[in-house]
Scaffold this active site. Structure first.
Site, short mmCIF file in Angstrom:
data_model
loop_
_atom_site.label_atom_id
_atom_site.label_comp_id
_atom_site.label_asym_id
_atom_site.label_seq_id
_atom_site.Cartn_x
_atom_site.Cartn_y
_atom_site.Cartn_z
N LEU A 180 -8.55 5.88 1.38
CA LEU A 180 -8.91 4.47 1.21
C LEU A 180 -7.65 3.73 0.75
O LEU A 180 -7.30 3.75 -0.43
CB LEU A 180 -10.03 4.30 0.19
CG LEU A 180 -10.47 2.89 -0.15
CD1 LEU A 180 -10.98 2.17 1.09
CD2 LEU A 180 -11.54 2.91 -1.23
N ALA A 181 -6.96 3.12 1.69
CA ALA A 181 -5.72 2.41 1.39
C ALA A 181 -6.04 0.97 1.00
O ALA A 181 -6.87 0.33 1.63
CB ALA A 181 -4.79 2.45 2.59
N HIS A 182 -5.36 0.50 -0.03
CA HIS A 182 -5.57 -0.87 -0.49
C HIS A 182 -4.41 -1.28 -1.39
O HIS A 182 -3.63 -0.44 -1.84
CB HIS A 182 -6.89 -0.98 -1.26
CG HIS A 182 -6.95 -0.06 -2.44
ND1 HIS A 182 -7.21 1.29 -2.32
CD2 HIS A 182 -6.76 -0.29 -3.75
CE1 HIS A 182 -7.17 1.84 -3.51
NE2 HIS A 182 -6.89 0.91 -4.40
N ALA A 183 -4.33 -2.56 -1.66
CA ALA A 183 -3.35 -3.11 -2.60
C ALA A 183 -4.00 -4.33 -3.24
O ALA A 183 -5.17 -4.64 -2.99
CB ALA A 183 -2.06 -3.47 -1.88
N MET A 237 0.84 -1.20 0.00
CA MET A 237 0.00 0.00 0.00
C MET A 237 0.87 1.25 0.00
O MET A 237 0.61 2.20 -0.75
CB MET A 237 -0.94 0.01 1.20
CG MET A 237 -2.04 -1.03 1.14
SD MET A 237 -3.25 -0.88 2.49
CE MET A 237 -2.31 -1.48 3.89
#
Length: 144
Positions: free
Chosen positions: A59-62, A40
């Site tokens: 909105l953190a994501h990977a 992220m």
């Protein structure tokens, strides 16, 4: 949604630290591996602060194959707010999305859309004074 973890009034030394701290409950409850957090952070370093999706909200994501073990969400509020270098700074609400697959990804995005659907919901989230109250408010917003 039973797989959401809420934390209030966290403080962070940097935007990287804010991602680490917001994601910590997902690590502690075996939803993600540590490398998911690293991924992220690397994405923001590579592409800029695209995760800051609205005024004061990130909105953190990977990708799922970057270390998602099972589907879950972590939501944290930050005091003081965190600067990412975005026009929507500073970030007061950080959501960490961990989707194990495409269907789960769509379900989590629908949940987040409900959660952040109006300004009153955001005010409710920000008014929470402890983790239990934030958890209750989040569930109340999504299931009214």
């Amino acid at each position: 949604m039973n797989n959401i973890y809420c934390k209030t009034n966290l403080s962070a030394d940097s935007w990287q630290d804010s991602i680490r701290k917001a994601a910590l409950p997902l690590i502690q409850n075996n939803y993600i591996e540590k490398r998911y957090i690293d991924s992220m952070i690397c994405s923001v370093l590579e592409y800029g602060p695209y995760i800051v999706i609205d005024k004061g909200i990130a909105l953190a994501h990977a990708r799922p194959n970057d270390g998602v073990l099972k589907t879950g969400i972590a939501l944290a509020t930050f005091t003081p707010a965190v600067k990412f270098g975005s026009e929507n700074d500073p970030v007061k609400i950080m959501i960490v999305l961990a989707a194990a697959g495409d269907n789960e990804h769509v379900e989590l995005l629908a949940f987040i859309a409900d959660l952040l659907g109006d300004e009153n919901s955001i005010k409710e989230i920000l008014s929470a004074t402890d983790d239990e109250q934030l958890n209750s408010k989040v569930r109340g917003i999504c299931y009214e």
